[in-house]
Scaffold this motif. Sequence first.
Motif, PDB file in Angstrom:
ATOM      1  N   ALA A   1       0.829  -1.213   0.000  1.00 30.18           N
ATOM      2  CA  ALA A   1       0.000   0.000   0.000  1.00 30.18           C
ATOM      3  C   ALA A   1       0.859   1.258   0.000  1.00 30.18           C
ATOM      4  O   ALA A   1       0.565   2.214  -0.738  1.00 30.18           O
ATOM      5  CB  ALA A   1      -0.940  -0.007   1.210  1.00 30.18           C
TER       6      ALA A   1
ATOM      7  N   SER B   1       2.516   1.563  -3.414  1.00 26.87           N
ATOM      8  CA  SER B   1       1.459   1.863  -4.382  1.00 26.87           C
ATOM      9  C   SER B   1       1.041   3.327  -4.307  1.00 26.87           C
ATOM     10  O   SER B   1       0.845   3.979  -5.346  1.00 26.87           O
ATOM     11  CB  SER B   1       0.238   0.971  -4.140  1.00 26.87           C
ATOM     12  OG  SER B   1       0.539  -0.367  -4.419  1.00 26.87           O
ATOM     13  N   ASP B   2       0.890   3.852  -3.102  1.00 29.51           N
ATOM     14  CA  ASP B   2       0.523   5.265  -2.939  1.00 29.51           C
ATOM     15  C   ASP B   2       1.560   6.169  -3.601  1.00 29.51           C
ATOM     16  O   ASP B   2       1.213   7.124  -4.296  1.00 29.51           O
ATOM     17  CB  ASP B   2       0.383   5.632  -1.465  1.00 29.51           C
ATOM     18  CG  ASP B   2      -0.861   5.058  -0.821  1.00 29.51           C
ATOM     19  OD1 ASP B   2      -1.765   4.579  -1.551  1.00 29.51           O
ATOM     20  OD2 ASP B   2      -0.932   5.064   0.423  1.00 29.51           O
ATOM     21  N   SER B   3       2.821   5.859  -3.397  1.00 31.54           N
ATOM     22  CA  SER B   3       3.887   6.670  -3.975  1.00 31.54           C
ATOM     23  C   SER B   3       3.878   6.592  -5.506  1.00 31.54           C
ATOM     24  O   SER B   3       4.006   7.612  -6.195  1.00 31.54           O
ATOM     25  CB  SER B   3       5.241   6.208  -3.428  1.00 31.54           C
ATOM     26  OG  SER B   3       6.272   6.982  -3.959  1.00 31.54           O
TER      27      SER B   3
ATOM     28  N   THR C   1       1.328   5.841  -7.419  1.00 33.02           N
ATOM     29  CA  THR C   1       0.105   6.480  -7.906  1.00 33.02           C
ATOM     30  C   THR C   1       0.281   7.999  -7.954  1.00 33.02           C
ATOM     31  O   THR C   1      -0.155   8.646  -8.913  1.00 33.02           O
ATOM     32  CB  THR C   1      -1.099   6.080  -7.036  1.00 33.02           C
ATOM     33  OG1 THR C   1      -1.285   4.667  -7.161  1.00 33.02           O
ATOM     34  CG2 THR C   1      -2.364   6.814  -7.451  1.00 33.02           C
ATOM     35  N   ARG C   2       0.930   8.559  -6.955  1.00 30.74           N
ATOM     36  CA  ARG C   2       1.198  10.004  -6.989  1.00 30.74           C
ATOM     37  C   ARG C   2       2.105  10.359  -8.170  1.00 30.74           C
ATOM     38  O   ARG C   2       1.963  11.398  -8.787  1.00 30.74           O
ATOM     39  CB  ARG C   2       1.848  10.465  -5.678  1.00 30.74           C
ATOM     40  CG  ARG C   2       0.870  10.612  -4.530  1.00 30.74           C
ATOM     41  CD  ARG C   2       1.480  11.333  -3.338  1.00 30.74           C
ATOM     42  NE  ARG C   2       2.667  10.688  -2.793  1.00 30.74           N
ATOM     43  CZ  ARG C   2       2.661   9.656  -1.940  1.00 30.74           C
ATOM     44  NH1 ARG C   2       1.505   9.155  -1.538  1.00 30.74           N
ATOM     45  NH2 ARG C   2       3.778   9.154  -1.493  1.00 30.74           N
TER      46      ARG C   2
ATOM     47  N   THR D   1      -3.308   6.487 -11.570  1.00 24.40           N
ATOM     48  CA  THR D   1      -4.026   5.320 -11.067  1.00 24.40           C
ATOM     49  C   THR D   1      -3.500   4.023 -11.678  1.00 24.40           C
ATOM     50  O   THR D   1      -3.194   3.962 -12.863  1.00 24.40           O
ATOM     51  CB  THR D   1      -5.524   5.464 -11.376  1.00 24.40           C
ATOM     52  OG1 THR D   1      -5.972   6.700 -10.824  1.00 24.40           O
ATOM     53  CG2 THR D   1      -6.323   4.333 -10.757  1.00 24.40           C
TER      54      THR D   1
END
Length: 160
Positions: A72, A75-77, A79-80, A84
């Motif tokens: 997670a 993935s957040d990094s 995605t930024r 997406t």
Amino acid sequence: MPIAPLPPCSTAERVSLVERLSVLPFPVREGNAEQNDPGHHLAVLLESRDFWDDRSEEAVDTAQREMDAELAAISDSLTRRWGTSRTVDLWPFTGWDACGEAAPPAPQPFLSLAMVAGDVRVWRVPESDRWVGLAVGQADPEWPLQLLAAVGKVSVLPSR
């Protein structure tokens, strides 16, 4: 199985490794034991302990939570940075069709990922012909869980 340089030890180092792999030239010599197969990169970002001596629910759940949390965070990094992601089901790459018949060989790195994971999160790298994927997998119940990063050519991505 995947080859990684020195294992990164923080989320930031793991993200940095994924970013480096996203632009690193693909190996060109097939059969080179010191590199991944041509056309892709595959690396272990995080690995749990093995479960030979303790396959208890508590031990496995603890390791799975650690993998999921790191997945997670990375993935957040990504995605930024790249927008997406989408999830690619790896079943079609296992070498078998829905009726249990042998299917044509799957492209790498999907074939390797399908041997250990059920799906992979995929990002298209902007202004590139590459994709980056993250998956958590385990080759066998006694073996370690692994957080894997894959980089491949867009041409092998399923259309949806």
